[in-house]
Design a protein around this motif. Structure first.
Motif, PDB file in Angstrom:
ATOM      1  N   ARG A 196       0.820  -1.199   0.000  1.00  0.00           N
ATOM      2  CA  ARG A 196       0.000   0.000   0.000  1.00  0.00           C
ATOM      3  C   ARG A 196       0.865   1.264   0.000  1.00  0.00           C
TER       4      ARG A 196
ATOM      5  N   ARG B 139       2.038   2.128  -3.478  1.00  0.00           N
ATOM      6  CA  ARG B 139       0.964   2.709  -4.303  1.00  0.00           C
ATOM      7  C   ARG B 139       0.703   4.158  -3.924  1.00  0.00           C
TER       8      ARG B 139
ATOM      9  N   HIS C  91     -10.055   8.369 -13.581  1.00  0.00           N
ATOM     10  CA  HIS C  91      -9.293   7.328 -14.282  1.00  0.00           C
ATOM     11  C   HIS C  91      -9.313   6.005 -13.514  1.00  0.00           C
ATOM     12  N   ARG C  92      -9.129   6.060 -12.210  1.00  0.00           N
ATOM     13  CA  ARG C  92      -9.157   4.829 -11.403  1.00  0.00           C
ATOM     14  C   ARG C  92     -10.527   4.152 -11.440  1.00  0.00           C
ATOM     15  N   VAL C  93     -11.584   4.946 -11.340  1.00  0.00           N
ATOM     16  CA  VAL C  93     -12.939   4.371 -11.344  1.00  0.00           C
ATOM     17  C   VAL C  93     -13.250   3.743 -12.694  1.00  0.00           C
ATOM     18  N   THR C  94     -12.934   4.441 -13.790  1.00  0.00           N
ATOM     19  CA  THR C  94     -13.239   3.876 -15.114  1.00  0.00           C
ATOM     20  C   THR C  94     -12.383   2.647 -15.405  1.00  0.00           C
ATOM     21  N   THR C  95     -11.152   2.628 -14.909  1.00  0.00           N
ATOM     22  CA  THR C  95     -10.317   1.437 -15.092  1.00  0.00           C
ATOM     23  C   THR C  95     -10.873   0.255 -14.303  1.00  0.00           C
ATOM     24  N   ALA C  96     -11.343   0.512 -13.107  1.00  0.00           N
ATOM     25  CA  ALA C  96     -11.884  -0.572 -12.278  1.00  0.00           C
ATOM     26  C   ALA C  96     -13.201  -1.104 -12.840  1.00  0.00           C
ATOM     27  N   LEU C  97     -13.979  -0.249 -13.485  1.00  0.00           N
ATOM     28  CA  LEU C  97     -15.286  -0.666 -13.993  1.00  0.00           C
ATOM     29  C   LEU C  97     -15.260  -1.118 -15.447  1.00  0.00           C
TER      30      LEU C  97
END
Length: 130
Positions: free
Chosen positions: A27, A30, A72-78
């Motif tokens: 963690r 990151r 960007h993180r949300v769209t990559t995860a979804l």
């Protein structure tokens, strides 16, 4: 003597199970990476804005960069998983469904031959050499 089965010999690379990805670092790594990217992008944006002659508060720029990273993180995860290549049947049998209405090159070629052959039965004079 080997205990390898015929299925093991005929299996292609696409059918092999995917290896689980290794997670490097933890963690803290990151978080450090996230902060470094945020700082680098913020510096670039501020430099470009000052070169153009605009003055924007540093907090606004940082908030904008963080918002873009969050999106960007949300769209990559979804995002849906990538499409896989067509899976071959392991049993060696056809699934039993076929699109008989589809036109392919072989059917077109056979139809080109079949039409003149049909004419030969009804109009033999058409094929007589003069």
């Amino acid at each position: 003597m080997s205990s390898t089965s015929i299925d093991d010999l005929l299996r292609s690379e696409e059918e092999r199970p995917a290896r689980p990805e290794r997670v490097r670092g933890g963690r803290a790594r990151r978080v450090v990476k996230f902060l470094a990217v945020t700082a680098a992008v913020t510096v670039v944006v501020v430099a470009v804005l000052r070169a153009v002659g605009l003055t924007v508060s540093l907090e606004v720029v940082v908030a904008g960069v963080l918002a873009v990273q969050a999106v960007h993180r949300v769209t990559t995860a979804l995002a849906p998983p990538p499409r896989r290549a067509a899976v071959r049947l392991r049993s060696g049998e056809e699934p039993g469904t076929w699109n008989w209405g589809a036109s392919d090159a072989l059917r077109t070629a056979v139809n080109r031959w079949a039409t003149p052959l049909d004419w030969s039965t009804g109009r033999p004079d058409r094929f007589i050499d003069l």
